[in-house]
Design an enzyme around this catalytic site. Structure first.
Site, PDB file in Angstrom:
ATOM      1  N   SER A 142       0.851  -1.187   0.000  1.00  0.00           N
ATOM      2  CA  SER A 142       0.000   0.000   0.000  1.00  0.00           C
ATOM      3  C   SER A 142       0.886   1.235   0.000  1.00  0.00           C
ATOM      4  O   SER A 142       2.024   1.206   0.492  1.00  0.00           O
ATOM      5  CB  SER A 142      -0.892   0.010   1.243  1.00  0.00           C
ATOM      6  N   TYR A 156      -2.570  -0.892  10.131  1.00  0.00           N
ATOM      7  CA  TYR A 156      -2.617  -1.237   8.705  1.00  0.00           C
ATOM      8  C   TYR A 156      -1.341  -0.776   7.993  1.00  0.00           C
ATOM      9  O   TYR A 156      -0.692  -1.549   7.284  1.00  0.00           O
ATOM     10  CB  TYR A 156      -3.842  -0.596   8.061  1.00  0.00           C
TER      11      TYR A 156
END
Length: 250
Positions: A142, A156
């Site tokens: 990401s 995350y």
């Protein structure tokens, strides 16, 4: 460009996994798809065979947190197809909240799913690739891997930073061999993980993002930031931006 005919994708029942499967089907790739929700996989299998009736599509239910199950399902897919040319480690989740606010279990679940279970998938894939002496491992990290983030993004982002680092280590380990390793860093792409978030900078629709991801994967570069605009430039800016600016992004 090396032709990768047989592709395994985890977390394939929805979101980015589903979008990538559709794009690969258009390109004539055989697919091995797994996720927790078998009903969605069955619907996707039917959809893909309409997109391209000439391909093979195998499906199996898999919770990637069942680590023994990861090895078993990957091996069975290899038996189905005879060979796995590419494995896309895509399954992940985004539960969580600010550290210390009473959501340890949610944060732990994200940490295990996004890192420990990604490790299991990489182990299973690389064992197959080493035995074949060929293959392409792809991990879906990401853009959040480049910095720490706050609130629900804290754990995350940390797991994605860990995944990026682990992928680089794997790539170093098999450098100058027929096994290739790519880490893809999607920017903000609309999916189930962020569907409730209203204001996100530079966000693109799932189909646009997935086309960019598949194009990057097919190039088999070590690292990719997608969509290329603005993330191939913006990730450098994010690395040096003050924390107060990063804070506004989450």
């Amino acid at each position: 460009m090396t032709i990768r005919q047989n592709i395994l994708i985890t977390g394939a029942s929805s979101g980015l996994g589903k979008g990538m499967a559709i794009e690969f089907a258009k390109q004539g790739c055989n697919l091995a798809l797994c996720a927790r929700r078998l009903d969605l996989l069955e619907a996707l299998q039917a959809e893909l065979l309409v997109v391209n009736p000439k391909i093979k599509v195998f499906i199996r239910p898999l919770d990637v947190n069942d680590h023994d199950g990861v090895f078993e399902v990957f091996d069975r897919f290899k038996q189905d197809l005879g060979k796995l040319d590419r494995v896309v480690v895509n399954a992940g989740m985004g539960k969580g909240a600010s550290i210390g606010t009473g959501f340890f279990n949610a944060n732990k679940q994200t940490a295990i799913t996004n890192f420990v279970s990604a490790l299991a998938q990489c182990e299973a894939a690389m064992a197959i690739f080493r035995a074949q002496n060929s293959g392409h491992l792809v991990t879906i990290s990401s853009i959040s891997a480049v910095r720490g983030f706050r609130r629900a993004m804290t754990v995350y982002a940390a797991t994605k930073a860990g995944l990026t680092s682990m992928t680089e280590g794997i790539r170093m380990d098999v450098m100058n061999t027929p096994i290739k390793v790519t880490c893809v860093h999607p920017g903000f792409i609309r999916s189930e993980i962020n569907e409730k978030v209203e204001k996100v900078p530079f966000i693109v629709d799932t189909d646009v993002g997935c086309r960019a991801m598949v194009n990057a994967i097919n190039k088999e570069k070590a690292v990719a930031y997608v969509p290329r605009w603005p993330w191939s430039l913006l990730h450098w800016v994010m690395r040096i931006a003050p924390a107060s600016s990063i804070r506004k992004m989450s």
